[in-house]
Write a protein that holds these residues in place. Sequence first.
Motif, PDB file in Angstrom:
ATOM      1  N   LEU A   5       0.824  -1.207   0.000  1.00 22.86           N
ATOM      2  CA  LEU A   5       0.000   0.000   0.000  1.00 22.86           C
ATOM      3  C   LEU A   5       0.856   1.255   0.000  1.00 22.86           C
ATOM      4  O   LEU A   5       0.513   2.247  -0.627  1.00 22.86           O
ATOM      5  CB  LEU A   5      -0.939  -0.018   1.216  1.00 22.86           C
ATOM      6  CG  LEU A   5      -1.903   1.141   1.355  1.00 22.86           C
ATOM      7  CD1 LEU A   5      -2.852   1.194   0.167  1.00 22.86           C
ATOM      8  CD2 LEU A   5      -2.680   1.040   2.643  1.00 22.86           C
ATOM      9  N   GLU A   6       1.991   1.209   0.681  1.00 23.85           N
ATOM     10  CA  GLU A   6       2.853   2.389   0.755  1.00 23.85           C
ATOM     11  C   GLU A   6       3.373   2.809  -0.615  1.00 23.85           C
ATOM     12  O   GLU A   6       3.790   3.946  -0.801  1.00 23.85           O
ATOM     13  CB  GLU A   6       4.010   2.149   1.732  1.00 23.85           C
ATOM     14  CG  GLU A   6       4.951   1.044   1.323  1.00 23.85           C
ATOM     15  CD  GLU A   6       4.500  -0.369   1.682  1.00 23.85           C
ATOM     16  OE1 GLU A   6       5.195  -1.310   1.274  1.00 23.85           O
ATOM     17  OE2 GLU A   6       3.463  -0.554   2.326  1.00 23.85           O
ATOM     18  N   ARG A  10      -2.225   7.276  -4.186  1.00 26.57           N
ATOM     19  CA  ARG A  10      -3.600   7.723  -3.930  1.00 26.57           C
ATOM     20  C   ARG A  10      -4.270   6.759  -2.967  1.00 26.57           C
ATOM     21  O   ARG A  10      -4.267   5.550  -3.193  1.00 26.57           O
ATOM     22  CB  ARG A  10      -4.382   7.803  -5.237  1.00 26.57           C
ATOM     23  CG  ARG A  10      -3.891   8.924  -6.107  1.00 26.57           C
ATOM     24  CD  ARG A  10      -4.663   8.962  -7.416  1.00 26.57           C
ATOM     25  NE  ARG A  10      -3.663   8.944  -8.466  1.00 26.57           N
ATOM     26  CZ  ARG A  10      -3.574   8.042  -9.420  1.00 26.57           C
ATOM     27  NH1 ARG A  10      -4.442   7.082  -9.522  1.00 26.57           N
ATOM     28  NH2 ARG A  10      -2.612   8.101 -10.318  1.00 26.57           N
ATOM     29  N   ARG A  11      -4.878   7.305  -1.892  1.00 21.88           N
ATOM     30  CA  ARG A  11      -5.535   6.449  -0.897  1.00 21.88           C
ATOM     31  C   ARG A  11      -6.778   7.144  -0.348  1.00 21.88           C
ATOM     32  O   ARG A  11      -6.808   8.349  -0.205  1.00 21.88           O
ATOM     33  CB  ARG A  11      -4.589   6.169   0.267  1.00 21.88           C
ATOM     34  CG  ARG A  11      -3.377   5.400  -0.133  1.00 21.88           C
ATOM     35  CD  ARG A  11      -2.493   5.096   1.069  1.00 21.88           C
ATOM     36  NE  ARG A  11      -1.146   4.910   0.571  1.00 21.88           N
ATOM     37  CZ  ARG A  11      -0.094   5.577   0.993  1.00 21.88           C
ATOM     38  NH1 ARG A  11      -0.203   6.451   1.949  1.00 21.88           N
ATOM     39  NH2 ARG A  11       1.084   5.339   0.482  1.00 21.88           N
ATOM     40  N   VAL A  13      -9.888   6.094   2.753  1.00 24.00           N
ATOM     41  CA  VAL A  13     -10.464   5.156   3.712  1.00 24.00           C
ATOM     42  C   VAL A  13     -11.866   5.653   4.046  1.00 24.00           C
ATOM     43  O   VAL A  13     -12.045   6.827   4.375  1.00 24.00           O
ATOM     44  CB  VAL A  13      -9.606   5.072   4.999  1.00 24.00           C
ATOM     45  CG1 VAL A  13     -10.249   4.129   6.008  1.00 24.00           C
ATOM     46  CG2 VAL A  13      -8.191   4.639   4.663  1.00 24.00           C
ATOM     47  N   LEU A  74     -11.214   0.424   2.045  1.00 28.17           N
ATOM     48  CA  LEU A  74      -9.977   1.139   1.727  1.00 28.17           C
ATOM     49  C   LEU A  74      -9.764   1.081   0.224  1.00 28.17           C
ATOM     50  O   LEU A  74      -9.953   0.023  -0.382  1.00 28.17           O
ATOM     51  CB  LEU A  74      -8.791   0.480   2.422  1.00 28.17           C
ATOM     52  CG  LEU A  74      -8.896   0.353   3.928  1.00 28.17           C
ATOM     53  CD1 LEU A  74      -9.455  -1.015   4.301  1.00 28.17           C
ATOM     54  CD2 LEU A  74      -7.545   0.554   4.559  1.00 28.17           C
ATOM     55  N   ALA A  76      -6.933   2.350  -2.893  1.00 26.13           N
ATOM     56  CA  ALA A  76      -5.604   2.879  -3.194  1.00 26.13           C
ATOM     57  C   ALA A  76      -5.331   2.663  -4.679  1.00 26.13           C
ATOM     58  O   ALA A  76      -5.838   1.714  -5.279  1.00 26.13           O
ATOM     59  CB  ALA A  76      -4.541   2.182  -2.356  1.00 26.13           C
ATOM     60  N   TRP A 133      -8.163  -8.054   0.786  1.00 31.57           N
ATOM     61  CA  TRP A 133      -7.494  -7.142  -0.137  1.00 31.57           C
ATOM     62  C   TRP A 133      -7.585  -7.665  -1.571  1.00 31.57           C
ATOM     63  O   TRP A 133      -7.326  -8.831  -1.824  1.00 31.57           O
ATOM     64  CB  TRP A 133      -6.002  -7.013   0.201  1.00 31.57           C
ATOM     65  CG  TRP A 133      -5.722  -5.965   1.213  1.00 31.57           C
ATOM     66  CD1 TRP A 133      -5.488  -6.152   2.536  1.00 31.57           C
ATOM     67  CD2 TRP A 133      -5.646  -4.562   0.974  1.00 31.57           C
ATOM     68  NE1 TRP A 133      -5.266  -4.943   3.139  1.00 31.57           N
ATOM     69  CE2 TRP A 133      -5.361  -3.951   2.212  1.00 31.57           C
ATOM     70  CE3 TRP A 133      -5.803  -3.757  -0.155  1.00 31.57           C
ATOM     71  CZ2 TRP A 133      -5.212  -2.572   2.344  1.00 31.57           C
ATOM     72  CZ3 TRP A 133      -5.667  -2.401  -0.020  1.00 31.57           C
ATOM     73  CH2 TRP A 133      -5.372  -1.804   1.216  1.00 31.57           C
TER      74      TRP A 133
END
Length: 138
Positions: A5-6, A10-11, A13, A74, A76, A133
Amino acid sequence: MFSGLEDLPRRLVVALPATGKSVRLARETAEQIVTQWGISPGHPSVGPALLIVSELVTNTVRHAAVTCDNLTVLFAAGRDTFAFAVHDRHPYQPPLHAAAPGSGLATVTELTTDLGGTAVVRADGDGHGKTIWITLPL
């Protein structure tokens, strides 16, 4: 494709109640962020992604709402990856790759695999919840 994810700039939640209305809200949110993040709505991964988000939230509402009032979605994205997840505080971890044929989770796994993506279940550190995920190529 996806190393973590890092790596995705773009993220978003979104916390939602574990009710039926959240299925529509999660899907609408996904549709909005796809547009905002410059991902073409016609991209081959977008339609399946919307269906998968809907299915995962539906499963949480149906099966996990007995132990948790809320769920978290979530999102991303990076240049070549769209990732999203649904988190709840129910301890059961469904076997995605051994889901019953014709079930919603089997559909999730099939769509993800057909697109060259990944689907994994990650347990919370305390064992009282999980996150499913999904990563799809763009």
